[in-house]
Design a protein around this motif. Sequence first.
Motif, short mmCIF file in Angstrom:
data_model
loop_
_atom_site.label_atom_id
_atom_site.label_comp_id
_atom_site.label_asym_id
_atom_site.label_seq_id
_atom_site.Cartn_x
_atom_site.Cartn_y
_atom_site.Cartn_z
N ARG A 6 0.67 -1.02 0.15
CA ARG A 6 -0.10 0.01 0.09
C ARG A 6 1.00 1.32 -0.06
N ALA A 7 0.29 2.39 -0.59
CA ALA A 7 0.99 3.59 -0.55
C ALA A 7 1.46 4.01 0.58
N ASP A 8 0.69 3.88 1.84
CA ASP A 8 1.05 4.42 3.31
C ASP A 8 2.11 3.43 3.83
N LYS A 9 2.38 2.40 3.20
CA LYS A 9 3.13 1.39 3.81
C LYS A 9 2.83 0.87 5.08
N LYS A 10 1.57 0.73 5.36
CA LYS A 10 1.05 0.27 6.88
C LYS A 10 0.52 -0.95 6.51
N GLU A 175 0.12 7.09 -4.38
CA GLU A 175 -0.77 7.65 -3.58
C GLU A 175 -2.05 8.48 -4.04
#
Length: 209
Positions: A6-10, A175
């Motif tokens: 995922r773009a947020d790296k979470k 993002e």
Amino acid sequence: MQVEIRADKKSMTVGGYVNVVGRDSRVLHDKTGPYVEQIMPGAFKKALAADSKVELRFNHKKILDSEDLELREDNIGLRAHAVVTDREVIAAAEQKELRGWSFGFVKQKDHWKTDEEGTRRRFVDELELREVSILDKTPAYIATSIETRDDDEILVEFRADQPLEDGVDYIRQTESTTETKTTTLTPGDESVMFCAQKTVEIYKMRRRM
């Protein structure tokens, strides 16, 4: 194995075939000597129908959140899909260190044959599926451990298969959109694309002037 970060790296999603049924393993060894093994079609389907808990792990050791783990056997083999939020696993994916899948099982029923060439062949007809693991180490198809359950010793076997996919396919979400792009560009490719983009921007500025 397919990995989408995922773009947020979470979080990230990971999927692919854990094992291909009806196909010979690498050469394994037991006390008697070398042999090859096949997980028979339907073995995973029957194990999943038993509705016993199957854990999602990292390298067979670290237990991960498995609420989003989906497992099914199709005409190819055992396919897995999971959403992973563990920081250690995501970091390994960021570094492109993930190597594939493995699974742990307890044999319920098997049978053996010796072919014309003298090769011992094991066919696993029924099994208890304990866990599926995401690996950041080169998979080794053979491993075992002894556990005690109900005062009886049981043999837990671990297997890692060569995936159908060519290695691990890493994908990263942008993002601004839900579209994805592969992260297989080399630094040289990215440099060329960056320069080309800047050239277009300069050309547009000159036309406006």
